[in-house]
Design a protein around this motif. Structure first.
Motif, PDB file in Angstrom:
ATOM      1  N   ALA A 160       0.820  -1.211   0.000  1.00  0.00           N
ATOM      2  CA  ALA A 160       0.000   0.000   0.000  1.00  0.00           C
ATOM      3  C   ALA A 160       0.855   1.263   0.000  1.00  0.00           C
ATOM      4  O   ALA A 160       0.671   2.165  -0.842  1.00  0.00           O
ATOM      5  N   TYR A 161       1.778   1.336   0.942  1.00  0.00           N
ATOM      6  CA  TYR A 161       2.569   2.564   1.059  1.00  0.00           C
ATOM      7  C   TYR A 161       3.582   2.712  -0.070  1.00  0.00           C
ATOM      8  O   TYR A 161       3.891   3.832  -0.496  1.00  0.00           O
ATOM      9  N   LYS A 162       4.101   1.610  -0.570  1.00  0.00           N
ATOM     10  CA  LYS A 162       5.029   1.672  -1.704  1.00  0.00           C
ATOM     11  C   LYS A 162       4.316   2.231  -2.928  1.00  0.00           C
ATOM     12  O   LYS A 162       4.826   3.147  -3.595  1.00  0.00           O
ATOM     13  N   SER A 163       3.135   1.710  -3.228  1.00  0.00           N
ATOM     14  CA  SER A 163       2.379   2.153  -4.399  1.00  0.00           C
ATOM     15  C   SER A 163       1.952   3.608  -4.274  1.00  0.00           C
ATOM     16  O   SER A 163       2.091   4.405  -5.216  1.00  0.00           O
ATOM     17  N   ARG A 219      -8.607   5.506   6.015  1.00  0.00           N
ATOM     18  CA  ARG A 219      -8.590   5.458   4.547  1.00  0.00           C
ATOM     19  C   ARG A 219      -7.887   6.654   3.922  1.00  0.00           C
ATOM     20  O   ARG A 219      -8.244   7.114   2.835  1.00  0.00           O
ATOM     21  N   GLU A 220      -6.850   7.181   4.600  1.00  0.00           N
ATOM     22  CA  GLU A 220      -6.144   8.343   4.060  1.00  0.00           C
ATOM     23  C   GLU A 220      -5.396   8.024   2.763  1.00  0.00           C
ATOM     24  O   GLU A 220      -5.134   8.922   1.966  1.00  0.00           O
ATOM     25  N   GLN A 224      -7.799   3.071  -3.809  1.00  0.00           N
ATOM     26  CA  GLN A 224      -6.949   2.667  -4.931  1.00  0.00           C
ATOM     27  C   GLN A 224      -5.677   1.956  -4.479  1.00  0.00           C
ATOM     28  O   GLN A 224      -5.172   1.067  -5.165  1.00  0.00           O
ATOM     29  N   TYR A 225      -5.169   2.349  -3.315  1.00  0.00           N
ATOM     30  CA  TYR A 225      -3.885   1.815  -2.860  1.00  0.00           C
ATOM     31  C   TYR A 225      -4.001   0.884  -1.649  1.00  0.00           C
ATOM     32  O   TYR A 225      -2.986   0.512  -1.049  1.00  0.00           O
ATOM     33  N   ALA A 310      -5.492  -6.763  -8.310  1.00  0.00           N
ATOM     34  CA  ALA A 310      -5.064  -5.469  -8.850  1.00  0.00           C
ATOM     35  C   ALA A 310      -4.148  -4.751  -7.859  1.00  0.00           C
ATOM     36  O   ALA A 310      -3.178  -4.086  -8.252  1.00  0.00           O
ATOM     37  N   PHE A 311      -4.445  -4.900  -6.581  1.00  0.00           N
ATOM     38  CA  PHE A 311      -3.642  -4.279  -5.526  1.00  0.00           C
ATOM     39  C   PHE A 311      -2.212  -4.827  -5.558  1.00  0.00           C
ATOM     40  O   PHE A 311      -1.242  -4.067  -5.461  1.00  0.00           O
ATOM     41  N   VAL A 312      -2.073  -6.139  -5.718  1.00  0.00           N
ATOM     42  CA  VAL A 312      -0.744  -6.753  -5.791  1.00  0.00           C
ATOM     43  C   VAL A 312      -0.024  -6.305  -7.071  1.00  0.00           C
ATOM     44  O   VAL A 312       1.181  -6.030  -7.051  1.00  0.00           O
TER      45      VAL A 312
END
Length: 332
Positions: A160-163, A219-220, A224-225, A310-312
């Motif tokens: 999440a944080y990388k993307s 959800r900040e 999408q991420y 999609a998240f991966v």
């Protein structure tokens, strides 16, 4: 009273006693022992332990042994190897496992939403020159080049944080360690920040040595991420297929936990305080208000798993996910 009456009463009493004994033996025989790997010491990951404290496994004739593990990767490998019957890890672990040819499936949702909070040391936060209340995009840009700890390379926190950071033009330098080790690493200056779930993220904030930089549960990062489900109960498909009644009962346990959060909040908070004795009631109230809703899990859907695939993919992890079938990731 005649002899016949006495004999008749004796036979009746004996029959009742025998029936009760058989019933008790039958119940004991029907109780199923299972091992469930817990992927971290965070509150969301403690769903199984909380359910145990509330007697929800016992209610469904299950004797659960919850096994604490270092991270999701270790927990998943324990389940795949057969050392564990089930694993509570992210649904992305199902995606990654299936992409590697391992027949792992998600049985039910355990915790919805995204639980990862990014905390910076006060010194690192001040050095960025950006306010902790600035727009999220600015806070993400400020992470460029910072050394941030995450539980593992395949953690949803990392994905999440990388993307999100890369989309904002920042490159985070990740280092991996268990969540309990993160607080000491932050205080020693070995890292500049970390991503963790509650109650770990709260400790440096309460102590005054850390700053909440990005709040995942609120959800900040945006949908999408982040994943739809933070945690699912996962198993090998062959094991789930051979133990369908057990799977059904376990699904009922986590559904009951969601109801307990709504209907018995005092009992749930008491269980949390027992499991996390280092927390005071004020901190539990704060965490509960923010994160307890995540335990009200909904049934998994094909759309959920398509989102996780999609998240991966967005994470840039070098695995082939194009041919994965979202429906094949859910049991049954």
């Amino acid at each position: 009273m005649g002899d016949r009456s006495i004999i008749k009463m004796f036979k009746k009493a004996s029959f009742v006693a025998l029936a009760l004994f058989v019933s008790q033996v039958s119940m004991a025989d029907s109780t199923r022992e299972v091992s469930i790997g817990q992927n971290s010491p965070s509150l969301p990951a403690a769903a199984s332990r909380i359910a145990n404290e509330l007697g929800l496994f016992e209610k469904h004739n299950i004797k659960a042994k919850v096994v604490p593990m270092d991270n999701a990767s270790v927990t998943t490998m324990g389940m795949i190897s057969g050392s564990l019957d089930f694993a509570t890890t992210a649904p992305t672990d199902v995606v990654v496992s299936q992409a590697r040819g391992q027949k792992v499936v998600a049985v039910c949702s355990v915790y919805t939403g995204f639980a990862g909070v990014l905390v910076l040391s006060k010194a690192a936060a001040a050095k960025t020159g950006v306010s902790a209340t600035a727009p999220v995009k600015d806070r993400l840009k400020a992470l460029n080049g910072l050394l941030i700890a995450s539980p593992s390379a395949t953690s949803t926190y990392t994905f999440a944080y990388k993307s999100a950071a890369e989309a904002a033009g920042a490159n985070i330098k990740f280092v991996y360690m268990s969540q309990p080790a993160m607080v000491a690493a932050l205080e020693s200056g070995s890292i500049q920040g970390f991503i963790a779930g509650s109650p770990v993220y709260a400790r440096p904030i309460v102590a005054g040595s850390g700053v909440m930089w990005i709040n995942g549960p609120k959800r900040e990062l945006g949908d999408q991420y982040t994943p739809i489900n933070a945690l699912t109960l996962n198993a090998r498909r062959d094991f789930a297929q051979d133990n369908q009644s057990l799977v059904k009962n376990l699904t009922a346990v986590y559904a009951d936990l969601g109801k307990a959060v709504e209907e018995r909040p005092a009992a749930v908070k008491a269980a949390i305080l027992k499991l996390y004795p280092e927390l005071d009631s004020k901190t539990v109230e704060l965490i509960y208000a923010t994160e307890s809703q995540g335990f009200k899990a909904k049934p998994l859907t094909k759309a959920d798993m398509a989102h996780e695939i999609a998240f991966v993919q967005k994470s840039g992890m070098p695995i082939q996910t194009e041919k994965l079938d979202p429906a094949a990731m859910i049991f049954p």
